[in-house]
Structure formats: C-alpha cells, structure tokens
Design an enzyme around this catalytic site. Structure first.
Site, mmCIF file in Angstrom:
data_model
loop_
_atom_site.group_PDB
_atom_site.id
_atom_site.type_symbol
_atom_site.label_atom_id
_atom_site.label_comp_id
_atom_site.label_asym_id
_atom_site.label_seq_id
_atom_site.Cartn_x
_atom_site.Cartn_y
_atom_site.Cartn_z
ATOM 1 N N ASP A 147 -4.591 2.244 -4.517
ATOM 2 C CA ASP A 147 -3.119 2.225 -4.451
ATOM 3 C C ASP A 147 -2.633 0.963 -3.730
ATOM 4 O O ASP A 147 -1.574 0.965 -3.115
ATOM 5 C CB ASP A 147 -2.597 3.480 -3.750
ATOM 6 C CG ASP A 147 -3.111 3.613 -2.313
ATOM 7 O OD1 ASP A 147 -4.195 3.089 -2.018
ATOM 8 O OD2 ASP A 147 -2.419 4.249 -1.491
ATOM 9 N N ASP A 181 -2.544 9.139 -11.083
ATOM 10 C CA ASP A 181 -2.569 8.055 -12.072
ATOM 11 C C ASP A 181 -1.173 7.787 -12.623
ATOM 12 O O ASP A 181 -0.792 6.627 -12.852
ATOM 13 C CB ASP A 181 -3.522 8.400 -13.214
ATOM 14 C CG ASP A 181 -4.988 8.302 -12.802
ATOM 15 O OD1 ASP A 181 -5.267 7.779 -11.705
ATOM 16 O OD2 ASP A 181 -5.846 8.758 -13.583
ATOM 17 N N ASP A 211 0.859 -1.179 0.000
ATOM 18 C CA ASP A 211 0.000 0.000 0.000
ATOM 19 C C ASP A 211 0.898 1.233 0.000
ATOM 20 O O ASP A 211 1.843 1.319 0.801
ATOM 21 C CB ASP A 211 -0.911 0.004 1.237
ATOM 22 C CG ASP A 211 -1.885 1.171 1.219
ATOM 23 O OD1 ASP A 211 -2.981 1.008 0.672
ATOM 24 O OD2 ASP A 211 -1.535 2.244 1.755
ATOM 25 N N ASN A 247 -2.969 12.861 -4.612
ATOM 26 C CA ASN A 247 -4.233 13.156 -5.288
ATOM 27 C C ASN A 247 -4.804 14.499 -4.848
ATOM 28 O O ASN A 247 -5.295 15.283 -5.666
ATOM 29 C CB ASN A 247 -5.250 12.043 -5.009
ATOM 30 C CG ASN A 247 -5.088 10.858 -5.946
ATOM 31 O OD1 ASN A 247 -4.573 10.994 -7.054
ATOM 32 N ND2 ASN A 247 -5.504 9.684 -5.502
#
Length: 313
Positions: A234, A207, A190, A198
């Site tokens: 993620d 992305d 993770d 973001n």
C-alpha cells in the site's frame, strides 16, 4: 491510462522497431511519406518519418495541438482508418485547411494504433502532396503493421506497469528518474488503516481499495503533472518534476490528502486515510533515488507518528 509523453523512449529497441514498421509500410506505399505519431492529452508528436527529404512539411519531434491535426478525426472507438484522397474537395476539413496547406498534405491515410486496454497510442499515417488513391490492399496492410506494433508497445508497457493497479512500477520510477534532470518534489504515500481492511474485509476489498487509490492518483497527476507509481503493497510514490516551491508543494500535498481521505462509511469506520513524506531535490543533483526514497520514508514515519492523515517534509 494513456502512455505518457516520452515513456516510449525507455522502451527497448523502440527506434529500431519504429524504423522497421515504416520500412514495411513503404513496401506497399512506396510513393508516400509514412510517419508514426504519438498522442498526449493535448498534443500529437511526430515520432518517426520514413524519409526526411520530402516536400511535406513534417519533421521528427514536431508537436501539433491535437485539435489542429487530421489524426484527431480518427474514430479510435471503431479502430477504423481515416482516408482522404483529395483534401481540397473535403468541406469537413475547412477548419484545418491552413494547417494542411502549410504541411503540403493533400492525400492522407491514418490508421489508429491502440493499446490492449483500448487507450490510443497514436497513428501510423501515409501522406502525399498530390491527390492520390489508396488501394484496399495498402490500407489493409497498414492496419496489420499498426496492429503488430501495438503488440510490441503492450509488451514494453507491461514491463513498466503494476499488474494490479495499472500505475507505473518501481522499475519505471528508477528509469524515469535517471532520464530526468529537472528539480522536483517526491511524495512517499502510505495508506493508514489498510491492514485492518485486509484483516476485517478481506483481500478482495483491499485490492479494490488499491485500484481506487490508483485511479485517484492518476487523475491527480493528469491535472498537476508528474507520475504516479505503486512502489509495493500500500505504498505509492508521486514524483512531481519542476515543483520546488515549498508553498506550492504544501498545496499539492493537501490535495493528495483530500483525494485519499474520503471514503464510504465502511472504509472510513476503519480510518482509511493516507500519510505522506515529502523530499525536494535539486536539478542535476548528486542525489540518488535510493537516498531520496530513504529521506521521504523518514518523513513519512514522522507523519505517521504525528497522528496520520498528514504530511511531513
């Protein structure tokens, strides 16, 4: 990203369609052995033969080092067929002469099978033990048949691939795990700090980070073996078969940390790194994948609690 060895075994109707394309090719080349191959990074695998009662020494499931195959001479970049009508007269094949004699192949037509992203899957080939000509029509038809088969491969491949990163998806992870009986190590990854990326830099940057993570994981499994999966968001999985030695698994985990904790100054300022939870599983065990993922997720939670950018078993 090249199709991995045995991935095609999970495709629906693969055997039926492979046999169909060989039958179609035989309509145009009735006196030749038609065969379908696939490539890995090191080997060519003979997947299907149009017939087994032949004086050409090939059999289904046969593997040949890629550098020792005629198919390796095909120019995949130009998607052009490779034609040898009398291999005994081809000086450029001197390094393969013994291999060709042992296989009893003297005339050869190889057509590349390419995926939509340009990666080679393998070849559709016709061979004869004697020198013989290939008509322009038979060559064209073999190319058309190979193209049709590549469309099928792409459709099947899309079902097992994540649209954003190109890594395998959750569906492939579960199907692949069910098909493998070996012991191994499952890494649950993770990204640390991804939400800030973001929020502060935008989803396009997010992305781009996910795609770069995928590239790094793909290189990792190409070097060490295993498969890389985007589970969602993620979260990623690296499943390493036949890896159960704890010291070896620690080194692999440290390698993953190194690969995913070095970024440009802007991303490092947001403390982008990775935390990893690891679970080992036994060969032919009763462990369900859902249970393994839960244990790995618990280990991941402890890695996060211990300051992130680390791993826990």
């Amino acid at each position: 990203m090249r199709i991995q060895l045995n991935e095609w075994q999970l495709y629906k109707n693969f055997d039926e369609l492979a046999n169909d394309i060989l039958d179609m090719a035989k309509e145009f080349l009735p006196d030749r052995l038609i065969y379908l191959t696939s490539f890995t990074e090191q080997e060519q695998i003979i997947l299907k033969l149009s017939e087994t009662d032949t004086n050409i020494q090939l059999h289904e499931g046969m593997t040949v080092p890629l550098q020792e195959t005629v198919c390796n001479r095909i120019d995949f970049a130009s998607n052009a067929p490779l034609i040898f009508e009398d291999m005994r007269k081809e000086a450029k094949l001197d390094d393969l002469r013994l291999t060709l004699i042992q296989a009893n192949i003297n005339a050869y037509l190889g057509v590349p099978i390419l995926l939509a992203n340009g990666d080679p899957f393998g070849t559709l080939c016709a061979a004869h033990s004697e020198a013989s000509e290939f008509s322009a029509k038979s060559i064209e038809m073999l190319q058309r048949i190979a193209k049709l088969f590549s469309y099928y491969l792409d459709l099947e491949r899309m079902a097992f691939r994540d649209a954003l990163t190109g890594l395998y998806n959750r569906q492939f992870l579960f199907r692949n795990y069910e098909a493998v009986s070996a012991a191994g190590a499952l890494f649950f990854l993770d990204l640390d700090g991804f939400k800030q990326i973001n929020d502060k830099l935008g989803h396009d940057t997010g992305d781009s980070v996910l795609r770069e993570v995928a590239v790094r994981l793909e290189k990792f499994v190409q070097h060490h073996g295993g498969i890389a999966v985007r589970l969602g968001g993620d979260e990623f999985i690296v499943n390493m078969m036949d890896r159960t030695d704890v010291d070896e698994v620690r080194k692999l985990a440290e390698g993953l940390l190194d690969r995913l904790s070095t970024w440009d100054a802007q991303l490092e300022a947001l403390r982008l790194s990775v935390s990893i939870g690891i679970v080992l599983y036994a060969a032919n065990g009763d462990h369900k994948l859902d249970s393994l993922l839960k244990h790995a997720d618990n280990a991941l939670y402890r890695a996060k609690a211990n300051g992130k950018n680390t791993y826990q078993f």
